[in-house]
Every structure is written in C-alpha cells, then in structure tokens.
Design an enzyme around this catalytic site. Structure first.
Site, PDB file in Angstrom:
ATOM      1  N   ARG A 237      46.132  34.125  34.862  1.00  0.00           N
ATOM      2  CA  ARG A 237      47.350  34.744  34.342  1.00  0.00           C
ATOM      3  C   ARG A 237      48.131  33.671  33.588  1.00  0.00           C
ATOM      4  O   ARG A 237      48.175  32.504  34.017  1.00  0.00           O
ATOM      5  CB  ARG A 237      48.224  35.311  35.463  1.00  0.00           C
ATOM      6  CG  ARG A 237      47.788  36.648  36.006  1.00  0.00           C
ATOM      7  CD  ARG A 237      47.972  37.797  35.002  1.00  0.00           C
ATOM      8  NE  ARG A 237      47.579  39.095  35.543  1.00  0.00           N
ATOM      9  CZ  ARG A 237      46.376  39.655  35.387  1.00  0.00           C
ATOM     10  NH1 ARG A 237      45.428  39.045  34.702  1.00  0.00           N
ATOM     11  NH2 ARG A 237      46.123  40.846  35.906  1.00  0.00           N
ATOM     12  N   GLU A 266      52.957  38.398  26.933  1.00  0.00           N
ATOM     13  CA  GLU A 266      51.935  39.115  26.158  1.00  0.00           C
ATOM     14  C   GLU A 266      52.515  40.398  25.590  1.00  0.00           C
ATOM     15  O   GLU A 266      53.326  41.035  26.265  1.00  0.00           O
ATOM     16  CB  GLU A 266      50.726  39.435  27.049  1.00  0.00           C
ATOM     17  CG  GLU A 266      50.038  38.161  27.545  1.00  0.00           C
ATOM     18  CD  GLU A 266      48.849  38.438  28.470  1.00  0.00           C
ATOM     19  OE1 GLU A 266      48.439  39.606  28.623  1.00  0.00           O
ATOM     20  OE2 GLU A 266      48.357  37.477  29.058  1.00  0.00           O
ATOM     21  N   HIS A 285      43.825  38.780  25.635  1.00  0.00           N
ATOM     22  CA  HIS A 285      43.601  39.313  26.988  1.00  0.00           C
ATOM     23  C   HIS A 285      42.432  40.305  27.005  1.00  0.00           C
ATOM     24  O   HIS A 285      42.622  41.492  27.278  1.00  0.00           O
ATOM     25  CB  HIS A 285      44.882  39.959  27.532  1.00  0.00           C
ATOM     26  CG  HIS A 285      44.893  40.048  29.035  1.00  0.00           C
ATOM     27  ND1 HIS A 285      46.029  39.885  29.789  1.00  0.00           N
ATOM     28  CD2 HIS A 285      43.894  40.282  29.941  1.00  0.00           C
ATOM     29  CE1 HIS A 285      45.733  40.023  31.082  1.00  0.00           C
ATOM     30  NE2 HIS A 285      44.441  40.268  31.193  1.00  0.00           N
TER      31      HIS A 285
HETATM   32  N1  LIG Z   1      41.784  37.681  31.701  1.00  0.00           N
HETATM   33  C1  LIG Z   1      41.456  38.852  32.233  1.00  0.00           C
HETATM   34  O1  LIG Z   1      41.229  39.830  31.527  1.00  0.00           O
HETATM   35  C2  LIG Z   1      41.338  38.968  33.710  1.00  0.00           C
HETATM   36  C3  LIG Z   1      42.076  38.183  34.545  1.00  0.00           C
HETATM   37  N2  LIG Z   1      41.931  38.289  35.902  1.00  0.00           N
HETATM   38  C4  LIG Z   1      42.704  37.385  36.752  1.00  0.00           C
HETATM   39  O2  LIG Z   1      41.804  36.659  37.557  1.00  0.00           O
HETATM   40  C5  LIG Z   1      42.313  36.605  38.871  1.00  0.00           C
HETATM   41  C6  LIG Z   1      41.203  36.354  39.847  1.00  0.00           C
HETATM   42  O3  LIG Z   1      40.389  37.500  39.997  1.00  0.00           O
HETATM   43  P1  LIG Z   1      39.292  37.567  41.168  1.00  0.00           P
HETATM   44  O4  LIG Z   1      38.376  36.401  41.088  1.00  0.00           O
HETATM   45  O5  LIG Z   1      38.713  38.913  41.166  1.00  0.00           O
HETATM   46  O6  LIG Z   1      40.252  37.386  42.446  1.00  0.00           O
HETATM   47  P2  LIG Z   1      39.928  36.752  43.848  1.00  0.00           P
HETATM   48  O7  LIG Z   1      41.038  37.132  44.744  1.00  0.00           O
HETATM   49  O8  LIG Z   1      38.530  37.087  44.259  1.00  0.00           O
HETATM   50  O9  LIG Z   1      39.967  35.164  43.547  1.00  0.00           O
HETATM   51  C7  LIG Z   1      41.131  34.415  43.479  1.00  0.00           C
HETATM   52  C8  LIG Z   1      40.915  33.151  44.291  1.00  0.00           C
HETATM   53  O10 LIG Z   1      42.080  32.320  44.126  1.00  0.00           O
HETATM   54  C9  LIG Z   1      42.457  31.861  45.418  1.00  0.00           C
HETATM   55  N3  LIG Z   1      43.881  31.512  45.469  1.00  0.00           N
HETATM   56  C10 LIG Z   1      44.950  32.347  45.528  1.00  0.00           C
HETATM   57  N4  LIG Z   1      46.089  31.637  45.584  1.00  0.00           N
HETATM   58  C11 LIG Z   1      45.740  30.333  45.555  1.00  0.00           C
HETATM   59  C12 LIG Z   1      46.471  29.120  45.559  1.00  0.00           C
HETATM   60  N5  LIG Z   1      47.800  29.113  45.642  1.00  0.00           N
HETATM   61  N6  LIG Z   1      45.787  27.955  45.501  1.00  0.00           N
HETATM   62  C13 LIG Z   1      44.432  27.951  45.463  1.00  0.00           C
HETATM   63  N7  LIG Z   1      43.682  29.071  45.438  1.00  0.00           N
HETATM   64  C14 LIG Z   1      44.323  30.255  45.480  1.00  0.00           C
HETATM   65  C15 LIG Z   1      42.131  33.024  46.322  1.00  0.00           C
HETATM   66  O11 LIG Z   1      42.111  32.623  47.668  1.00  0.00           O
HETATM   67  P3  LIG Z   1      42.444  33.712  48.827  1.00  0.00           P
HETATM   68  O12 LIG Z   1      41.199  34.552  48.936  1.00  0.00           O
HETATM   69  O13 LIG Z   1      42.729  32.877  50.012  1.00  0.00           O
HETATM   70  O14 LIG Z   1      43.616  34.521  48.359  1.00  0.00           O
HETATM   71  C16 LIG Z   1      40.771  33.441  45.780  1.00  0.00           C
HETATM   72  O15 LIG Z   1      39.717  32.667  46.325  1.00  0.00           O
HETATM   73  C17 LIG Z   1      43.051  37.945  39.028  1.00  0.00           C
HETATM   74  O16 LIG Z   1      44.037  37.899  40.026  1.00  0.00           O
HETATM   75  C18 LIG Z   1      43.657  38.145  37.664  1.00  0.00           C
HETATM   76  O17 LIG Z   1      44.925  37.559  37.594  1.00  0.00           O
HETATM   77  C19 LIG Z   1      41.065  39.173  36.449  1.00  0.00           C
HETATM   78  C20 LIG Z   1      40.340  39.997  35.665  1.00  0.00           C
HETATM   79  C21 LIG Z   1      40.427  40.004  34.226  1.00  0.00           C
HETATM   80  O1  LIG Z   2      43.704  41.058  33.645  1.00  0.00           O
HETATM   81  C1  LIG Z   2      43.021  41.940  34.024  1.00  0.00           C
HETATM   82  C2  LIG Z   2      42.864  42.337  35.381  1.00  0.00           C
HETATM   83  O2  LIG Z   2      42.000  43.201  35.654  1.00  0.00           O
HETATM   84  O3  LIG Z   2      43.582  41.818  36.249  1.00  0.00           O
END
Ligand SMILES: NC(=O)C1=CN([C@@H]2O[C@H](COP(=O)(O)OP(=O)(O)OC[C@H]3O[C@@H](n4cnc5c(N)ncnc54)[C@H](OP(=O)(O)O)[C@@H]3O)[C@@H](O)[C@H]2O)C=CC1
Ligand SMILES: O=CC(=O)O
Length: 324
Positions: A237, A266, A285
């Site tokens: 994000r 955005e 995005h």
């Molecule tokens: N550009 C785009 O179009 C897209 C963007 N995204 C973004 O990608 C992000 C990740 O997606 P996804 O992989 O599915 O989500 P997940 O929840 O599977 O992965 C996020 C990881 O980050 C960790 N995390 C959260 N907070 C912290 C912190 N403060 N310090 C260190 N690690 C942390 C989480 O740990 P824990 O499990 O302990 O919470 C988890 O392992 C979404 O939240 C979204 O914002 C997603 C899809 C599309």
């Molecule tokens: O940014 C996209 C999402 O699925 O989150």
C-alpha cells in the site's frame, strides 16, 4: 422478501445475476462525489454491501443501521473501519488467495522493468533513437542471483519468493512479525530484522498491509540504509512508504530506482515527480488486474456475501469473532 444489498462496482452479468437470485440489488457503478448522497441513502435499507474502492468509515456505516455483512473485492481492507464493524457485529469479508499469483507476477514485472529499464529503453527505441547497438548509458542491472528482501512473507510474499528462488536463483531475505517455516524450508529464505534486510538486499519488496504499524515504515532513515544500487518495489500500500522521502532518495540517486504499483494518494497526480524520474516505473495499481483474476475476485466476493448473509462463514472473514 429478499434482503437488500448495495453494490458499488460493475460486475460481469453472470455474477450480478447470482447476486440477484438472493438479494434486491441497488447498484452504483462506482463511488463518486456526485452519487455520494444517493449511496448513503441506499445504505439505509441495506443488509449487505459489496464493491471496492472508497472509504467505508464510521460516518458511512452510521448510515447503514441494518447492515450485517460487507464484502470487499480486494484482499486489502485498510479502507474499511473494521473496528466499528466488529463492535456492531457486521461480518467483513475479503478475497485472499485468488489474486496471490497474479500480484506476485506484477512484482516480478516491476523488478525486471526497473532493473533492466524496460519502459525507458522501449521509449528510446520508439522515439527513433535506435541507430546502432545501445551503449552503456542504457545498460541495466542483472536480476538473477541478486538478493531479494521481502517485507511481509504472507501469501503474496511466499509466491514472490517462489519466483525469485526457483526462477531467478535469488537468495531470499525476509522480515515479518514472525518467521515463516514454509519460506525457510521451501526457498531457503532467511528471516532477519528490517535493518539487515535493507542493508543486504538488491531488491527491497514491500508486500505488507497498511496498518498503524506499517504506515511510513520506509522513510528517510530506512532508505539511507539501502545500497545505492538497490531498487525499492512497493505493491503493498502506498502509505507504507514515505513518498516524499522516496522522491528525495531517487532524485539524489541514493538508491538506483523504484517500481511502484501503489501510492500515498491514488490516482497519482499527473504532475507527480514520480512520473518524471527516469529511474521509476509507476503503475496505476494493477497488481491483480488481469481478466481472469479480476473475475475470480468478483466471484469470490459475491460468494462471500451470499454465504455471510444466508449461510455459515468458514473462510475469507477478516473479523471471525463476530460469527455466532
Ligand atoms: N498492488 C495490488 O494491486 C495489491 C496489493 N495488495 C496488498 O498486499 C498486501 C498483502 O497481501 P497478502 O500477501 O495476501 O496478505 P497476507 O496477510 O498474507 O501477508 C501480509 C504479511 O505481512 C505481515 N505483516 C503485517 N503487519 C506487519 C508488520 N507490522 N511488520 C511485519 N510484517 C507484518 C503479515 O503477518 P501476520 O500474518 O502476522 O499479520 C503477513 O505475513 C495486502 O494487504 C494489500 O495491501 C494485495 C493485492 C493486490
Ligand atoms: O490492492 C488490491 C487488493 O486486492 O488489496
């Protein structure tokens, strides 16, 4: 009588029909300043809400006294006031998993296009400057065998690590709230603190959600710890990275480049310096924006809402504590 729901997105016909089998659907193609009042009024009767984009904050939720379930067509849910929903017993659903592989592909596209300067060199050729073989002024950096540092070893982080390790022979470092046994065993990945990751990585890839803890996690101090030859990739994000600090680091060539799919605000303004810096690839995005994946996300969100309002929720719920 069927329950009422508000849809604020255009859906494929078959998915709209699926919703209409269960609900009376009040549809807005998207949220705009112009239709805001109509949208808030429609929420007055709504038991369900489905769409993506926009801020669904407390003042919006206050207009929806009957609301029982919200379904976002995204995995990220930082634009929703989940705390208020949880206090009111409203179920919040999202679409993890269906987009994971596509977003990981987008991260690789950003890594390759920034390191190899793909848009810049393609534009150079298109503009008629290709008169002989390119000189070193247009050379890029290798990707294979370089070290990748992944911030957030969740679903997308793991899919990225798989590509980097298996496809490009890249050593994988990562930082998360806890080590990932899966990343360690499948990709020989090394869990490390943020400072170590920043200092040792050639590609620092942000795959974190936006939370109070991650807001501006990458700012001046962290950028200063990166190698001058390193590239920052952000598909998490926008506000996880302090954009003003990043622009300064890029202008002063304190890092080599940046590949960005997300921004503090955005759509990114057309006069943003990020669009003028040659060492930046800025995408609108599009992390999950393929025909297949956007359809699958919409289908998942539709099924999520139907289940939340008519069945028993077992997956894709952000606040499972509200499920009775
Ligand atoms: N550009 C785009 O179009 C897209 C963007 N995204 C973004 O990608 C992000 C990740 O997606 P996804 O992989 O599915 O989500 P997940 O929840 O599977 O992965 C996020 C990881 O980050 C960790 N995390 C959260 N907070 C912290 C912190 N403060 N310090 C260190 N690690 C942390 C989480 O740990 P824990 O499990 O302990 O919470 C988890 O392992 C979404 O939240 C979204 O914002 C997603 C899809 C599309
Ligand atoms: O940014 C996209 C999402 O699925 O989150």
């Amino acid at each position: 009588m069927k329950p009422s729901i508000v849809l604020y997105k255009i859906l494929p016909d078959d998915l709209l029909a699926r919703l209409e089998q269960h609900f009376t659907v009040l549809q807005f193609n998207r949220l705009t300043n112009e239709n805001r009042q109509d949208f808030l009024q429609a929420l007055g009767q709504a038991q369900g809400l489905i769409g993506s984009g926009g801020q669904i904050n407390k003042s919006v939720l206050d207009c929806a006294p009957e609301l029982k379930a919200v379904s976002t067509i995204s995995v990220g849910y930082d634009n929703f006031d989940v705390q208020t929903m949880t206090e009111r017993g409203i179920i919040m659903m999202h679409t993890p998993t269906v987009l994971t592989e596509t977003v990981a592909d987008t991260v690789m596209a950003l890594i390759l296009s920034t390191a190899r300067r793909v848009p810049e060199v393609a534009e150079w050729a298109r503009s008629g400057q290709w008169k002989g073989s390119v000189g070193s002024d247009l050379f890029g950096l290798d990707v294979h065998h370089k070290t990748i540092g992944i911030l957030g070893m969740g679903r997308i982080g793991l899919a990225l690590a798989q590509r980097a390790h298996g496809g490009f022979n890249m050593p994988v470092l990562y930082n998360d709230r806890q080590p990932s046994p899966e990343a360690n065993s499948r990709f020989n990945a090394r869990f490390c603190d943020l400072d170590t990751l920043l200092a040792e990585s050639d590609f620092v890839c942000v795959s974190l959600p936006l939370t109070e803890q991650t807001h501006h996690l990458i700012s001046d101090e962290q950028l200063a710890k990166m190698k001058p030859s390193a590239i920052l990739i952000n598909t998490g994000r926008g506000p996880v990275v302090d954009e003003a600090a990043l622009i300064n680091a890029l202008k002063q060539k304190r890092i080599y480049g940046a590949g960005l799919d997300v921004f503090e605000k955005e759509p990114l303004s057309a006069d943003s310096e990020l669009f003028r810096l040659p060492n930046v690839v800025a995408l609108p995005h599009i992390g999950s924006a393929t025909h297949e994946t956007r359809y699958n996300m919409a289908a998942c969100a539709v099924d999520n809402l139907i289940t939340a309002l008519t069945g028993k929720v077992t997956v894709n719920c952000v606040n499972p504590q509200v499920i009775k």
